[in-house]
Design an enzyme around this catalytic site. Structure first.
Site, PDB file in Angstrom:
ATOM      1  N   THR A 308     -27.558 -10.274 -23.171  1.00 54.04           N
ATOM      2  CA  THR A 308     -28.460 -11.020 -23.883  1.00 54.04           C
ATOM      3  C   THR A 308     -28.021 -12.442 -24.554  1.00 54.04           C
ATOM      4  O   THR A 308     -26.854 -12.700 -24.458  1.00 54.04           O
ATOM      5  CB  THR A 308     -28.736 -10.248 -25.204  1.00 54.04           C
ATOM      6  OG1 THR A 308     -27.265  -9.977 -26.011  1.00 54.04           O
ATOM      7  CG2 THR A 308     -29.195  -8.566 -24.835  1.00 54.04           C
ATOM      8  N   GLU A 365     -31.762 -11.043 -30.329  1.00 52.99           N
ATOM      9  CA  GLU A 365     -31.234 -10.901 -28.791  1.00 52.99           C
ATOM     10  C   GLU A 365     -32.189 -10.696 -27.871  1.00 52.99           C
ATOM     11  O   GLU A 365     -32.980  -9.902 -27.985  1.00 52.99           O
ATOM     12  CB  GLU A 365     -30.217  -9.820 -28.916  1.00 52.99           C
ATOM     13  CG  GLU A 365     -29.169  -9.834 -29.889  1.00 52.99           C
ATOM     14  CD  GLU A 365     -28.253  -8.472 -30.141  1.00 52.99           C
ATOM     15  OE1 GLU A 365     -27.195  -8.525 -29.490  1.00 52.99           O
ATOM     16  OE2 GLU A 365     -28.909  -7.408 -30.563  1.00 52.99           O
TER      17      GLU A 365
END
Length: 434
Positions: A308, A365
């Site tokens: 991420t 994220e």
């Protein structure tokens, strides 16, 4: 979740103990029944013990309900079953869906099986009925032949379990019906969250609640349905086609509006709320974000296999005001990198990592669904959130969390193939292969 549900004596949570005729037929224990504390537990073990105690008492109450005069403890069950089946299916049937299709319904609260029968009579192909009381399940099963061992044969099945423990492979469901049962759950808000994970776009969720025959007040404690559905991918039936509302004035206001629109009176004077999952999990308005990529916790690739990029939340305060803590999806790109300036599918988690509980503050994220080949800390990322999958939730461990993340990615990938999704960013830039 309504405060009126928590801390309520469990003797008040079933009709077997509140209805005067039920007291005579089912052996009412009166005001001496013990309270089950529902305060936030200090740890997982305490929470499990607390829930087990609650389930044990609810099970005993539901055993009593079905052992005595069922027309006293569950009045108008047949009429309510027909009404709720009509609401849940909304005219849909497995025949209308075509050969090889199915129409699956989850019923939470067995009673004596009349709702399940009405669902099958109106075109459901598979109905899974769950309850804490084996006695109630056995009574309901008397209306049906034993289910076939062949999985695709239309049938009604009965399972003693909690809604939070229904496995994903049992679904996805076209409808979930809380059959006068949600308010008696140990944690009604969590039960509703877990049920929403078992639905698919276009599915229906129905919450029913009887009125007491004597004073016409709710037979179970009142529920703050607006608060419970505010962060779920649900909208009032009839308006879900417009997408999940994310009004700037606040999600609770949006939830109250949706809950009010969803509430009707059932055929017997009780309350019935009907919600739907928006098509493609879409939101009414896209949320556009642009920020630098900052360092995160490094778990995405190391522990979960889903790398991420963390967008700097300090410059995205206006967007965060519109976003509930949860999982979104859309498209992302690096506008200043010629190799990665095309829009790519992504999943976005906005939240505080409740499963790990190792940091303060909100993170954003972004998992891009294609390999970018390098780290890009300090570079600018653009992201457009178009759909909302679920609220942020605490999972039992890393394995359960990773399983859900994989499900989220699959759902997002499929939804983002739709032309309506691509059209939200089409023309702004070219597309990448994903």
């Amino acid at each position: 979740m309504a405060a009126s549900v928590r801390g309520t004596p469990l003797a008040a949570l079933t009709r077997a103990s509140t209805h005067p005729r039920a007291r005579h037929s089912a052996g009412h224990r009166g005001a001496s029944s013990a309270r089950i504390s529902r305060a936030a537990p200090p740890g997982a073990d305490a929470a499990a013990t607390q829930k087990a105690a609650h389930v044990a008492e609810i099970t005993a109450r539901r055993d009593e309900m079905v052992a005595g005069c069922v027309s006293c403890t569950m009045p108008d069950e047949g009429d309510r079953g027909d009404f709720l089946a009509d609401v849940a299916l909304g005219g849909r049937s497995v025949e209308a869906k075509g050969e090889g299709s199915s129409l699956r319904v989850l019923v939470v609260g067995a009673e004596t099986g009349k709702l399940a029968k009405s669902l099958m009579d109106r075109g459901a192909s598979h109905v899974l009925v769950i309850d804490h009381s084996q006695a109630m399940l056995d009574r309901a099963a008397e209306l049906f032949d034993p289910p076939s061992t062949v999985g695709n044969v239309p049938c009604v099945r009965f399972l003693r379990t909690d809604v939070s423990d229904v496995k994903p492979y049992e679904g996805p469901f076209d409808a979930v019906v809380f059959n006068d049962s949600l308010a008696s759950e140990h944690d009604p808000a969590d039960a509703l969250r877990r049920a929403s994970l078992l639905l698919q776009p276009g599915s229906t969720l129905v919450i029913s609640q009887r009125l007491d025959d004597v004073d016409h007040t709710p037979a179970l404690p009142s529920m703050d349905v607006a608060a419970m559905i505010a962060d779920l991918p649900l909208e009032a039936a009839g308006s879900a086609a417009e997408g999940k509302a994310m009004e700037r004035e606040g999600w609770l206001a949006a939830g109250a509006s949706s809950a009010s629109a969803a509430r009707t009176e059932d055929c017997c004077g009780g309350s019935c709320w009907t919600f739907e999952v928006p098509p493609l999990y879409a939101m009414r308005d896209a949320v556009e974000m642009r920020a630098k990529v900052v360092s995160g916790f490094g778990r995405g690739s190391k522990q979960m296999g889903t790398p991420t990029a963390n967008m700097d939340p300090t410059v995205l305060a206006p967007q965060l005001e519109r976003m509930r803590r949860g999982v979104y999806f859309g498209f992302a790109r690096l506008p200043d990198d010629p190799d990665n300036d095309s829009w790519s599918k992504c999943v976005i988690n906005v939240g505080q990592r409740p499963t790990f509980a190792d940091g303060d503050g909100v993170t954003i994220e972004v998992h891009v669904m294609r390999l970018m080949g390098r780290d890009f800390y300090g570079e600018t990322m653009e992201c457009v959130a178009l759909g909302y999958l679920r609220p942020e939730m605490r999972f039992k461990g890393l394995r359960e969390l990773v399983g859900r993340i994989m499900t989220d990615i699959g759902l997002a990938r499929n939804a983002l193939d739709a032309e309506s999704m691509r059209g939200a960013v089409d023309g702004k830039n070219s597309w990448s292969a994903d």
